[in-house]
Design a protein around this motif. Structure first.
Motif, PDB file in Angstrom:
ATOM      1  N   VAL A   1       0.843  -1.199   0.000  1.00  0.00           N
ATOM      2  CA  VAL A   1       0.000   0.000   0.000  1.00  0.00           C
ATOM      3  C   VAL A   1       0.878   1.249   0.000  1.00  0.00           C
ATOM      4  O   VAL A   1       0.551   2.261  -0.624  1.00  0.00           O
ATOM      5  N   ALA A   2       2.028   1.166   0.671  1.00  0.00           N
ATOM      6  CA  ALA A   2       2.957   2.302   0.663  1.00  0.00           C
ATOM      7  C   ALA A   2       3.469   2.603  -0.733  1.00  0.00           C
ATOM      8  O   ALA A   2       3.820   3.749  -1.037  1.00  0.00           O
ATOM      9  N   MET A   3       3.532   1.602  -1.604  1.00  0.00           N
ATOM     10  CA  MET A   3       3.931   1.861  -2.988  1.00  0.00           C
ATOM     11  C   MET A   3       2.991   2.864  -3.632  1.00  0.00           C
ATOM     12  O   MET A   3       3.420   3.724  -4.419  1.00  0.00           O
ATOM     13  N   VAL A   4       1.716   2.785  -3.301  1.00  0.00           N
ATOM     14  CA  VAL A   4       0.738   3.753  -3.803  1.00  0.00           C
ATOM     15  C   VAL A   4       1.030   5.124  -3.205  1.00  0.00           C
ATOM     16  O   VAL A   4       1.010   6.145  -3.905  1.00  0.00           O
ATOM     17  N   GLY A   5       1.318   5.155  -1.909  1.00  0.00           N
ATOM     18  CA  GLY A   5       1.618   6.417  -1.237  1.00  0.00           C
ATOM     19  C   GLY A   5       2.910   7.067  -1.697  1.00  0.00           C
ATOM     20  O   GLY A   5       3.144   8.252  -1.425  1.00  0.00           O
ATOM     21  N   LEU A   6       3.755   6.300  -2.405  1.00  0.00           N
ATOM     22  CA  LEU A   6       4.999   6.832  -2.959  1.00  0.00           C
ATOM     23  C   LEU A   6       4.906   7.066  -4.463  1.00  0.00           C
ATOM     24  O   LEU A   6       5.894   7.455  -5.091  1.00  0.00           O
ATOM     25  N   ASP A   7       3.752   6.807  -5.053  1.00  0.00           N
ATOM     26  CA  ASP A   7       3.552   6.897  -6.497  1.00  0.00           C
ATOM     27  C   ASP A   7       4.487   5.955  -7.251  1.00  0.00           C
ATOM     28  O   ASP A   7       5.031   6.290  -8.302  1.00  0.00           O
ATOM     29  N   VAL A   8       4.677   4.761  -6.701  1.00  0.00           N
ATOM     30  CA  VAL A   8       5.421   3.713  -7.403  1.00  0.00           C
ATOM     31  C   VAL A   8       4.378   2.791  -8.024  1.00  0.00           C
ATOM     32  O   VAL A   8       4.175   1.655  -7.601  1.00  0.00           O
ATOM     33  N   CYS A   9       3.700   3.291  -9.013  1.00  0.00           N
ATOM     34  CA  CYS A   9       2.602   2.577  -9.659  1.00  0.00           C
ATOM     35  C   CYS A   9       2.850   2.386 -11.144  1.00  0.00           C
ATOM     36  O   CYS A   9       1.933   2.040 -11.894  1.00  0.00           O
ATOM     37  N   ARG A  10       4.103   2.612 -11.570  1.00  0.00           N
ATOM     38  CA  ARG A  10       4.467   2.441 -12.972  1.00  0.00           C
ATOM     39  C   ARG A  10       5.764   1.657 -13.058  1.00  0.00           C
ATOM     40  O   ARG A  10       6.616   1.739 -12.170  1.00  0.00           O
ATOM     41  N   ALA A  11       5.928   0.896 -14.118  1.00  0.00           N
ATOM     42  CA  ALA A  11       7.131   0.080 -14.297  1.00  0.00           C
ATOM     43  C   ALA A  11       8.373   0.970 -14.311  1.00  0.00           C
ATOM     44  O   ALA A  11       8.371   2.067 -14.869  1.00  0.00           O
ATOM     45  N   GLY A  12       9.445   0.487 -13.670  1.00  0.00           N
ATOM     46  CA  GLY A  12      10.700   1.223 -13.619  1.00  0.00           C
ATOM     47  C   GLY A  12      10.890   2.026 -12.347  1.00  0.00           C
ATOM     48  O   GLY A  12      11.990   2.548 -12.108  1.00  0.00           O
TER      49      GLY A  12
ATOM     50  N   TYR B   1     -11.024   8.975  -8.282  1.00  0.00           N
ATOM     51  CA  TYR B   1     -10.066   8.768  -9.367  1.00  0.00           C
ATOM     52  C   TYR B   1     -10.372   7.444 -10.047  1.00  0.00           C
ATOM     53  O   TYR B   1     -10.948   6.542  -9.436  1.00  0.00           O
ATOM     54  N   ALA B   2      -9.917   7.325 -11.299  1.00  0.00           N
ATOM     55  CA  ALA B   2     -10.253   6.131 -12.081  1.00  0.00           C
ATOM     56  C   ALA B   2      -9.501   4.903 -11.615  1.00  0.00           C
ATOM     57  O   ALA B   2     -10.032   3.789 -11.633  1.00  0.00           O
ATOM     58  N   ASP B   3      -8.231   5.079 -11.197  1.00  0.00           N
ATOM     59  CA  ASP B   3      -7.432   3.938 -10.772  1.00  0.00           C
ATOM     60  C   ASP B   3      -6.292   4.421  -9.879  1.00  0.00           C
ATOM     61  O   ASP B   3      -6.119   5.632  -9.663  1.00  0.00           O
ATOM     62  N   LEU B   4      -5.501   3.487  -9.372  1.00  0.00           N
ATOM     63  CA  LEU B   4      -4.430   3.828  -8.446  1.00  0.00           C
ATOM     64  C   LEU B   4      -3.330   4.675  -9.087  1.00  0.00           C
ATOM     65  O   LEU B   4      -2.883   5.656  -8.465  1.00  0.00           O
ATOM     66  N   PRO B   5      -2.850   4.364 -10.315  1.00  0.00           N
ATOM     67  CA  PRO B   5      -1.838   5.244 -10.916  1.00  0.00           C
ATOM     68  C   PRO B   5      -2.313   6.684 -11.073  1.00  0.00           C
ATOM     69  O   PRO B   5      -1.549   7.626 -10.825  1.00  0.00           O
ATOM     70  N   GLU B   6      -3.558   6.880 -11.481  1.00  0.00           N
ATOM     71  CA  GLU B   6      -4.065   8.244 -11.633  1.00  0.00           C
ATOM     72  C   GLU B   6      -4.129   8.953 -10.283  1.00  0.00           C
ATOM     73  O   GLU B   6      -3.709  10.116 -10.166  1.00  0.00           O
ATOM     74  N   ALA B   7      -4.622   8.262  -9.269  1.00  0.00           N
ATOM     75  CA  ALA B   7      -4.752   8.876  -7.944  1.00  0.00           C
ATOM     76  C   ALA B   7      -3.389   9.223  -7.358  1.00  0.00           C
ATOM     77  O   ALA B   7      -3.173  10.328  -6.848  1.00  0.00           O
ATOM     78  N   ALA B   8      -2.447   8.277  -7.428  1.00  0.00           N
ATOM     79  CA  ALA B   8      -1.120   8.524  -6.871  1.00  0.00           C
ATOM     80  C   ALA B   8      -0.417   9.645  -7.629  1.00  0.00           C
ATOM     81  O   ALA B   8       0.241  10.507  -7.030  1.00  0.00           O
ATOM     82  N   GLY B   9      -0.565   9.672  -8.952  1.00  0.00           N
ATOM     83  CA  GLY B   9       0.058  10.720  -9.744  1.00  0.00           C
ATOM     84  C   GLY B   9      -0.462  12.100  -9.406  1.00  0.00           C
ATOM     85  O   GLY B   9       0.274  13.087  -9.466  1.00  0.00           O
ATOM     86  N   ALA B  10      -1.740  12.176  -9.007  1.00  0.00           N
ATOM     87  CA  ALA B  10      -2.346  13.468  -8.678  1.00  0.00           C
ATOM     88  C   ALA B  10      -2.086  13.883  -7.235  1.00  0.00           C
ATOM     89  O   ALA B  10      -1.979  15.080  -6.946  1.00  0.00           O
ATOM     90  N   MET B  11      -1.976  12.922  -6.311  1.00  0.00           N
ATOM     91  CA  MET B  11      -1.944  13.240  -4.885  1.00  0.00           C
ATOM     92  C   MET B  11      -0.545  13.256  -4.283  1.00  0.00           C
ATOM     93  O   MET B  11      -0.303  13.947  -3.291  1.00  0.00           O
ATOM     94  N   VAL B  12       0.412  12.501  -4.846  1.00  0.00           N
ATOM     95  CA  VAL B  12       1.755  12.391  -4.277  1.00  0.00           C
ATOM     96  C   VAL B  12       2.672  13.439  -4.910  1.00  0.00           C
ATOM     97  O   VAL B  12       2.708  13.596  -6.131  1.00  0.00           O
TER      98      VAL B  12
END
Length: 507
Positions: A246-257, A454-465
């Motif tokens: 869950v912390a990966m979401v809080g760090l915006d680590v939701c994309r490859a690389g 938000y539509a999904d986790l990458p979108e939410a993390a990208g906007a909030m973190v």
């Protein structure tokens, strides 16, 4: 003033943390409430689920009050929990025994027996099954506490238990079972033949049938939970997961690389990848457990911040009962030269998760002379944890998956000394986000997705973190640490046979 928000609830090792977060990512309030860990035997660790809920209630109530929002403003709540903390429930959905905490290593024999099968289900843990994982714990319960096992109708994780207390519904998180229960949605789900083989036939009948991905709505707060928490019964409960993931979401680590560096009682290095290749010595890849279509590689250390906490509680605090003992001890350790004047430590105080996956290893320190002081010892311990992280990074690099940078959260992020040490040892930049409490923050982001903001986790993390700063490595210091790292690894090789011998003697 009305402000739409969500609440993240983190069931951590030391307590429950609640965070109220506006939908734009602004943190409105955060509150912690501690609970006790008991250690019945060496290597064992247990907690009371009742204590979790009491602490959660205190934290949520206090954070909600401090945020200055109304009950109608809170759209959703989501809870994460420590990984593979086993909760055994009876028919009445009440715990039948204390929870076996993630760091407990009593199931080492069961984990070794599972590893020895060589079953195809072990593809994501070629280095060996971890005694921290859920299935070895359940097997231990069946073998060592058969009466308790017989009374256990359901087996769930800490996050599932908190979701049950919040919603009144018994569910199982897809996130948890993918990274810790041998579940693989891409390869048929549960490995029933493997469970039969190790002596747990029919065990999946004791797993809740409703499996929910991270960010999926469960339902509204139960009336009892709404009353306990002081929230509206219309507040939505959203499926959470394992704290570090869950912390990966809080760090915006939701994309490859991208790679998360989760620090706290333990350390985790979690690269997000778009491939399905295994890396010997590490766990994974765990498919779809955070973001559909992507996988997570996992390298972890069992003891990291817990070692520093031990030093603070048993050495630094008694020596300095007044003032900030933690800041003072870290400042003194920073004054000791790199290498601690020949003092070498090993960070295996509760065994090693990766890359050795050996829970019979223990902590060690050698090279002591009359020149050395307690500050030298702390410096060596801090370096040992940084070397343990580097051991994981080297394993990734040697497998052709080098890490370019890490985004950090947790205890190390609050220590400039230790953060710089990690950057220098690993020779890579470490990104520090604005919100360091990424686990509970991630739960709030997960809740926002479940609520439809938000539509999904990458979108939410990208906007909030948002990024705060970057800690760059120093090439000169890295060169000095590189030689010391080889000594650290050679020390493990030399002492491991003695540690195994002692483990056999104490078993």
């Amino acid at each position: 003033m009305s402000r739409a928000c969500t609440i993240g609830l983190d069931g951590g090792t030391g307590g429950a943390r609640a965070m109220v977060v506006a939908l734009d990512g602004t943190v409105l309030a955060t509150v912690d409430s501690p609970y006790e860990t008991r250690y019945p035997k060496p290597g064992w660790a247990e907690q009371s689920p009742a204590d979790w809920w009491a602490a959660a209630v205190r934290s949520v109530r206090a954070a909600f009050a401090a945020a200055g929002v109304s009950a109608a403003d809170v759209r959703a709540i989501s809870a994460d929990g420590t990984s593979s903390t086993l909760v055994a429930l009876g028919d009445d959905l009440a715990p039948v025994r204390p929870a076996i905490l993630w760091m407990d290593n009593r199931a080492s024999a069961e984990a070794r027996a599972m590893t020895a099968t060589g079953d195809p289900a072990l593809r994501r843990c070629r280095a060996g099954v971890s005694s921290e994982w859920m299935i070895p714990r359940i097997l231990w319960l069946a073998r060592r506490e058969p009466e308790t096992f017989g009374r256990s109708r359901w087996f769930v994780e800490m996050a599932d238990y908190l979701a049950l207390r919040l919603s009144g519904r018994l569910t199982l998180g897809h996130n948890q079972i993918t990274n810790r229960w041998f579940y693989d949605g891409r390869r048929g789900g549960w490995p029933d033949a493997f469970f039969d083989r190790i002596g747990l036939p029919g065990i999946t009948e004791r797993f809740p049938a409703e499996i929910l991905p991270l960010g999926t709505p469960i339902g509204p707060l139960s009336p009892a939970a709404a009353e306990d928490l002081g929230l509206s019964p219309e507040t939505l409960v959203v499926a959470g997961g394992t704290d570090a993931y869950v912390a990966m979401v809080g760090l915006d680590v939701c994309r490859a690389g991208r790679t998360a560096f989760i620090t706290g009682s333990s350390h985790l290095v979690l690269p997000m990848v778009d491939h399905d290749g295994e890396i010997p010595g590490l766990f994974g890849p765990h498919p779809d457990c955070v973001v559909p279509g992507l996988s997570v590689i996992e390298g972890g250390q069992v003891s990291s911040g817990s070692i520093v906490r031990w030093w603070h509680d048993h050495v630094a605090r008694p020596m300095q009962p007044e003032g900030d003992a933690y800041a003072a001890m870290m400042r003194r350790a920073a004054e000791i030269p790199i290498g601690a004047d020949g003092l070498v430590a090993l960070d295996f105080w509760q065994g090693n998760r990766n890359p050795y996956t050996d829970y019979d290893l223990t902590g060690a320190m050698f090279g002591l002379t009359l020149k050395h002081t307690p500050d030298h010892m702390l410096r060596a311990l801090l370096e040992s944890v940084a070397f343990g992280t580097e051991n994981i990074l080297r394993t990734l690099k040697d497998a052709g998956s080098p890490v370019a940078s890490m985004t950090v959260c947790g205890g190390s992020a609050r220590s400039d000394v230790w953060l710089q040490m990690h950057a220098d040892v690993g020779n890579l930049p470490i990104i520090v986000p604005e919100v360091a409490e990424a686990t509970v923050y991630g739960s709030a982001i997960v809740a926002a997705v479940g609520a439809g903001a938000y539509a999904d986790l990458p979108e939410a993390a990208g906007a909030m973190v948002r990024e705060h700063r970057v800690v760059e490595p120093d090439a000169g210091r890295h060169a000095r640490y590189a030689e010391l790292f080889e000594i650290y690894r050679d020390t493990h090789d030399a002492l491991a046979p003695l540690m195994h011998r002692m483990a056999r003697r104490e078993s």
